[in-house]
Write an enzyme that holds these catalytic residues in place. Structure first.
Site, PDB file in Angstrom:
ATOM      1  N   GLU A  55       1.235  -2.472   5.531  1.00 38.53           N
ATOM      2  CA  GLU A  55       0.071  -1.930   5.489  1.00 38.53           C
ATOM      3  C   GLU A  55      -1.176  -2.546   5.597  1.00 38.53           C
ATOM      4  O   GLU A  55      -1.440  -3.366   4.420  1.00 38.53           O
ATOM      5  CB  GLU A  55      -0.085  -0.871   4.100  1.00 38.53           C
ATOM      6  CG  GLU A  55      -1.144   0.199   4.036  1.00 38.53           C
ATOM      7  CD  GLU A  55      -1.059   0.927   2.903  1.00 38.53           C
ATOM      8  OE1 GLU A  55      -0.999   2.103   2.971  1.00 38.53           O
ATOM      9  OE2 GLU A  55      -0.961   0.508   1.834  1.00 38.53           O
ATOM     10  N   SER A  68      -4.501  -2.271   6.712  1.00 38.33           N
ATOM     11  CA  SER A  68      -5.849  -1.481   6.350  1.00 38.33           C
ATOM     12  C   SER A  68      -6.072  -1.787   4.631  1.00 38.33           C
ATOM     13  O   SER A  68      -5.247  -1.629   3.911  1.00 38.33           O
ATOM     14  CB  SER A  68      -6.051   0.139   6.428  1.00 38.33           C
ATOM     15  OG  SER A  68      -7.199   0.553   5.999  1.00 38.33           O
ATOM     16  N   ASN A  74     -10.574  -6.699  -0.833  1.00 32.08           N
ATOM     17  CA  ASN A  74      -9.349  -7.334  -0.127  1.00 32.08           C
ATOM     18  C   ASN A  74      -8.324  -6.549  -0.349  1.00 32.08           C
ATOM     19  O   ASN A  74      -8.259  -5.493  -1.173  1.00 32.08           O
ATOM     20  CB  ASN A  74      -9.216  -8.776  -1.042  1.00 32.08           C
ATOM     21  CG  ASN A  74     -10.290  -9.669  -0.705  1.00 32.08           C
ATOM     22  OD1 ASN A  74     -10.730  -9.847   0.045  1.00 32.08           O
ATOM     23  ND2 ASN A  74     -10.653 -10.327  -2.002  1.00 32.08           N
ATOM     24  N   LYS A  75      -7.264  -6.777   0.394  1.00 35.48           N
ATOM     25  CA  LYS A  75      -6.131  -5.709   0.565  1.00 35.48           C
ATOM     26  C   LYS A  75      -5.470  -5.969  -0.970  1.00 35.48           C
ATOM     27  O   LYS A  75      -4.818  -4.952  -1.398  1.00 35.48           O
ATOM     28  CB  LYS A  75      -5.254  -6.026   1.482  1.00 35.48           C
ATOM     29  CG  LYS A  75      -3.868  -5.366   1.685  1.00 35.48           C
ATOM     30  CD  LYS A  75      -4.301  -3.873   1.721  1.00 35.48           C
ATOM     31  CE  LYS A  75      -3.083  -3.023   1.881  1.00 35.48           C
ATOM     32  NZ  LYS A  75      -3.215  -1.487   1.804  1.00 35.48           N
ATOM     33  N   VAL A  76      -5.097  -7.024  -1.408  1.00 35.66           N
ATOM     34  CA  VAL A  76      -4.386  -7.245  -2.723  1.00 35.66           C
ATOM     35  C   VAL A  76      -5.581  -8.047  -3.821  1.00 35.66           C
ATOM     36  O   VAL A  76      -6.206  -8.816  -3.401  1.00 35.66           O
ATOM     37  CB  VAL A  76      -3.410  -8.435  -2.385  1.00 35.66           C
ATOM     38  CG1 VAL A  76      -2.781  -8.504  -4.019  1.00 35.66           C
ATOM     39  CG2 VAL A  76      -2.430  -8.089  -1.336  1.00 35.66           C
TER      40      VAL A  76
END
Length: 352
Positions: A157, A159, A346-348
């Site tokens: 994933e 996005s 941020n994504k994570v």
């Protein structure tokens, strides 16, 4: 944010975002997940029937915590087991041991790497809880700490806005509840859910999307099983659309926040098709009488936003969120933003 975009150009561009493409994968993800996880969840459910937990504790942040909100309503309504959210900061910042012996501790995470969740899962295991990890990265540090790992099977994933992984979290919780309760009607609904998600993706919520382009604030309302969906929608409106959206229970909003609702105030209402529905519809009428701009998503005739028919009331929040994701993606673009790369995010997120 008053960007003027040709509707046809907007429609074409919306289909190119990662958010759109990943959310569109959710029906296939959920269908494959049900097959892949059946054995591990059936074994967990059998163990939970043999050794019922004293209570359920959930631990998560962001969209995953909205999945935990759904878990609370789901387990309490389908199983009668008290379910509560554990603040990650209690273990990671305050360092206070919790009384979790004989509890079921469910940690929900896309990455399985956030330090605060890891510390709390470790503490829960040390306290005598059974630790279950719902995680998209099956070889993550969180998975290593768990007694049972339930992979989300959402795939990569990219996005920043979580979509298919959020819905995969809900579907994993739903399958566990169905197997644990041995509820035939709910088990049968699982087979129909992927097709219902496809129908939900095709529901046209553009009326809300167009109406919210100039908005600055709004309420998103849900209740019971649908409260987590309202929380998720409000977060995505902040995250991808730059909109100050606040989620409330359609019961709790009457305890103060509704004083803000007057002429022109935007309200998105996600009606859950169960015992909470009548009260939610009555609230929508009350807000309309005040002159508020209401968008009601409901199965009832005359609703502002169409919904896919749910094979079971517990499936309805997944369908509402799926329809919402498509609208939010287009709204983000209409407001001149990029839903895939929200500012400052941020994504994570590795919270301490």
């Amino acid at each position: 944010m008053n960007a003027v975009i040709d509707p046809e150009a907007l429609h074409a561009r919306a289909a190119t975002t990662r958010m759109f493409q990943e959310a569109a994968e959710a029906p296939s993800v959920v269908g494959a997940q049900f097959v892949a996880n059946r054995d591990v969840l059936a074994a967990l459910a059998a163990d939970l029937r043999r050794r019922p937990p004293s209570f359920i504790a959930t631990c998560a942040r962001g969209s995953s915590d909205h999945a935990a909100t759904y878990a609370k309503a789901l387990f309490e309504t389908r199983l009668g087991v008290v379910t509560a959210s554990v603040s990650p900061s209690i273990g990671s910042v305050y360092g206070v041991p919790q009384q979790l012996r004989d509890a079921l501790f469910i940690a929900v995470s896309q990455s399985g790497r956030s330090p605060d969740l890891l510390r709390n899962a470790e503490a829960a295991r040390e306290a005598g809880a059974r630790v279950v990890a719902l995680v998209n990265v099956a070889d993550s540090p969180l998975a290593d700490l768990a007694d049972v790992v339930v992979p989300l099977h959402a795939g990569p994933e990219r996005s920043v806005a979580a979509t298919k992984s959020y819905l995969a979290s809900l579907s994993a919780l739903l399958q566990l509840a169905a197997l644990w309760s041995d509820d035939f009607a709910l088990l049968d609904a699982l087979d129909k859910l992927p097709d219902a998600l496809r129908r939900a993706w095709d529901c046209d919520w553009s009326a809300a999307g167009e109406g919210l382009v100039p908005a600055r604030n709004l309420f998103v309302l849900g209740r019971g099983l649908g409260l987590g969906a309202a929380q998720e929608a409000a977060l995505k409106l902040k995250e991808t659309c730059g909109l100050h959206a606040e989620a409330y229970s359609s019961a709790e909003v009457k305890h103060g926040p509704m004083a803000l609702v007057g002429p022109g105030f935007p309200v998105l209402i996600l009606a859950q098709p169960d015992q909470t529905e009548a009260g939610t519809l009555a609230l929508a009428g009350e807000f309309r009488a005040r002159g508020a701009q209401v968008w009601l998503a409901s199965r009832e005739p005359g609703a502002d936003l169409p919904v896919a028919v749910a094979p079971h009331p517990a499936c309805a929040p997944l369908l509402l969120v799926q329809s919402f994701y498509r609208m939010a993606n287009a709204l983000s673009l209409a407001r001149g933003l990029d839903p895939d790369t929200p500012p400052h995010l941020n994504k994570v997120t590795e919270t301490l």
